[in-house]
Design a protein around this motif. Structure first.
Motif, mmCIF file in Angstrom:
data_model
loop_
_atom_site.group_PDB
_atom_site.id
_atom_site.type_symbol
_atom_site.label_atom_id
_atom_site.label_comp_id
_atom_site.label_asym_id
_atom_site.label_seq_id
_atom_site.Cartn_x
_atom_site.Cartn_y
_atom_site.Cartn_z
ATOM 1 N N SER A 167 -32.278 -11.122 22.345
ATOM 2 C CA SER A 167 -33.413 -11.491 21.506
ATOM 3 C C SER A 167 -34.021 -12.813 21.964
ATOM 4 N N GLY A 168 -35.179 -13.110 21.400
ATOM 5 C CA GLY A 168 -35.847 -14.376 21.698
ATOM 6 C C GLY A 168 -35.477 -15.487 20.734
ATOM 7 N N TYR A 169 -34.448 -15.262 19.916
ATOM 8 C CA TYR A 169 -34.044 -16.239 18.906
ATOM 9 C C TYR A 169 -32.765 -16.975 19.313
ATOM 10 N N HIS A 170 -32.644 -18.211 18.859
ATOM 11 C CA HIS A 170 -31.379 -18.936 18.959
ATOM 12 C C HIS A 170 -30.466 -18.445 17.842
ATOM 13 N N LEU A 171 -29.233 -18.134 18.176
ATOM 14 C CA LEU A 171 -28.269 -17.669 17.188
ATOM 15 C C LEU A 171 -27.209 -18.743 16.999
ATOM 16 N N MET A 172 -27.060 -19.193 15.750
ATOM 17 C CA MET A 172 -26.180 -20.305 15.421
ATOM 18 C C MET A 172 -24.825 -19.759 14.979
ATOM 19 N N VAL A 173 -23.802 -20.011 15.784
ATOM 20 C CA VAL A 173 -22.469 -19.475 15.535
ATOM 21 C C VAL A 173 -21.583 -20.566 14.954
ATOM 22 N N GLN A 174 -21.073 -20.334 13.756
ATOM 23 C CA GLN A 174 -20.095 -21.232 13.168
ATOM 24 C C GLN A 174 -18.707 -20.980 13.752
ATOM 25 N N GLN A 175 -18.354 -19.695 13.898
ATOM 26 C CA GLN A 175 -17.072 -19.338 14.505
ATOM 27 C C GLN A 175 -17.153 -17.914 15.020
ATOM 28 N N ALA A 176 -16.515 -17.676 16.165
ATOM 29 C CA ALA A 176 -16.449 -16.349 16.771
ATOM 30 C C ALA A 176 -14.983 -15.998 17.000
ATOM 31 N N ASP A 177 -14.530 -14.883 16.432
ATOM 32 C CA ASP A 177 -13.135 -14.452 16.528
ATOM 33 C C ASP A 177 -13.056 -13.078 17.175
ATOM 34 N N LEU A 178 -12.070 -12.921 18.036
ATOM 35 C CA LEU A 178 -11.739 -11.619 18.597
ATOM 36 C C LEU A 178 -10.628 -11.023 17.736
ATOM 37 N N LEU A 179 -10.872 -9.831 17.176
ATOM 38 C CA LEU A 179 -9.934 -9.214 16.248
ATOM 39 C C LEU A 179 -9.371 -7.930 16.841
ATOM 40 N N LEU A 180 -8.081 -7.759 16.662
ATOM 41 C CA LEU A 180 -7.401 -6.523 17.041
ATOM 42 C C LEU A 180 -6.245 -6.333 16.068
ATOM 43 N N GLY A 181 -6.414 -5.381 15.147
ATOM 44 C CA GLY A 181 -5.411 -5.209 14.110
ATOM 45 C C GLY A 181 -5.353 -6.446 13.237
ATOM 46 N N ASP A 182 -4.157 -7.004 13.064
ATOM 47 C CA ASP A 182 -4.003 -8.227 12.277
ATOM 48 C C ASP A 182 -3.977 -9.477 13.148
ATOM 49 N N GLN A 183 -4.306 -9.335 14.425
ATOM 50 C CA GLN A 183 -4.336 -10.469 15.339
ATOM 51 C C GLN A 183 -5.752 -11.028 15.424
ATOM 52 N N ARG A 184 -5.821 -12.341 15.475
ATOM 53 C CA ARG A 184 -7.108 -13.034 15.530
ATOM 54 C C ARG A 184 -7.041 -14.115 16.603
ATOM 55 N N GLN A 185 -8.042 -14.109 17.498
ATOM 56 C CA GLN A 185 -8.122 -15.120 18.557
ATOM 57 C C GLN A 185 -9.487 -15.793 18.470
ATOM 58 N N VAL A 186 -9.491 -17.103 18.168
ATOM 59 C CA VAL A 186 -10.740 -17.853 18.042
ATOM 60 C C VAL A 186 -11.303 -18.132 19.434
ATOM 61 N N LEU A 187 -12.539 -17.690 19.673
ATOM 62 C CA LEU A 187 -13.156 -17.874 20.989
ATOM 63 C C LEU A 187 -14.192 -18.989 21.017
ATOM 64 N N ALA A 188 -14.813 -19.290 19.892
ATOM 65 C CA ALA A 188 -15.856 -20.335 19.883
ATOM 66 C C ALA A 188 -16.045 -20.848 18.464
ATOM 67 N N ARG A 189 -16.439 -22.120 18.385
ATOM 68 C CA ARG A 189 -16.783 -22.741 17.106
ATOM 69 C C ARG A 189 -18.043 -23.588 17.281
ATOM 70 N N ASP A 222 -31.783 -18.554 8.874
ATOM 71 C CA ASP A 222 -32.875 -19.537 8.859
ATOM 72 C C ASP A 222 -32.736 -20.573 7.755
ATOM 73 N N VAL A 223 -32.123 -20.201 6.643
ATOM 74 C CA VAL A 223 -32.017 -21.143 5.521
ATOM 75 C C VAL A 223 -30.637 -21.778 5.443
ATOM 76 N N GLY A 224 -29.831 -21.609 6.507
ATOM 77 C CA GLY A 224 -28.529 -22.263 6.560
ATOM 78 C C GLY A 224 -27.425 -21.546 5.824
ATOM 79 N N VAL A 225 -27.662 -20.295 5.424
ATOM 80 C CA VAL A 225 -26.638 -19.502 4.742
ATOM 81 C C VAL A 225 -25.775 -18.795 5.778
ATOM 82 N N GLU A 226 -24.464 -18.828 5.572
ATOM 83 C CA GLU A 226 -23.544 -18.192 6.517
ATOM 84 C C GLU A 226 -23.482 -16.684 6.280
#
Length: 234
Positions: A167-189, A222-226
């Motif tokens: 897209s032509g928009y900036h996407l603001m990521v608070q946190q990005a997690d890789l999920l597999l079953g009950d496992q969680r790996q944080v990739l970006a904040r 756009d309004v800062g809502v997660e």
């Protein structure tokens, strides 16, 4: 003797601006910014914009005009500022990102200038998105996260998650997690995925079974809502 210290944007600033970001439509003549001062004393504020690389505070490197650039906010009072784009034409297929800086210092009485005091100067920083007319619709902005895709790539014995923003928009990521079953790996904040950008997030470990893997992102709109979104991984 007067001591002045500058604190970063993480410091607690008294003067605040309404909103968490500024979206500036290209066809707007100006945007109105509103500041308020909850303190029992007046504060002085200086405003300027930059493109993310300029450190100077005179505003000469900015294609925006702010009026007034310096002002005094009375106790429990407010101030209206007009923001106008006066620069050259920008890309019309994507947003352009700038930063609004505001420097705040308590106003001192003339009689106390020579007294021994500690004056804290607080600099805050906020994102300004210049949005061309082709991207101005609010519905299109809300659908921008749909343009994200994720795929795992292997190279040089390491694995990475390839992120693509179509897209032509900036996407603001608070946190990005890789999920597999009950496992969680944080990739970006707290990161920004730029328009039409492809980037890579390193994986600490490569899951043995890729079936059912998904990415979970906490995004700011756009309004800062997660907003939480889940994506398949290819």
């Amino acid at each position: 003797m007067l001591l002045v210290f500058m604190l970063s944007a993480d410091a607690s600033a008294s003067v605040t601006m309404l909103g968490t970001r500024v979206v500036y439509p290209a066809d707007a003549g100006e945007q109105i910014l509103r500041f308020s001062n909850p303190d029992d004393h007046p504060n002085l504020v200086q405003l300027w914009l930059d493109d993310g690389h300029a450190a100077r505070s005179d505003g000469l490197a900015s294609p925006f005009l702010v009026i007034p650039p310096v002002f005094r906010v009375e106790p429990h009072g407010g101030q209206v500022v007009r923001l106008s784009y006066v620069g050259d034409a920008l890309p019309q297929d994507r947003e352009s990102l700038f930063f609004l800086n505001f420097l705040q210092v308590p106003a001192l009485k003339a009689a106390s200038v020579n007294d021994n005091q500690l004056v804290l100067t607080v600099r805050s920083r906020m994102k300004v998105f210049y949005r061309p007319a082709a991207l101005a619709a609010e519905a299109d902005a809300a659908r921008a996260p749909d343009a994200l895709s994720f795929a795992i790539e292997l190279g040089d014995g390491a694995a990475s998650m390839v992120v693509r923003n179509a897209s032509g928009y900036h996407l603001m990521v608070q946190q990005a997690d890789l999920l597999l079953g009950d496992q969680r790996q944080v990739l970006a904040r707290t990161t920004v995925i730029q328009p039409f950008q492809e980037l890579r997030w390193s994986l600490e470990r490569m899951p043995a079974d890729l079936a059912g893997m998904r990415m979970q992102l906490r995004l700011l709109n756009d309004v800062g809502v997660e907003v939480q979104r889940d994506y398949p991984v290819r």
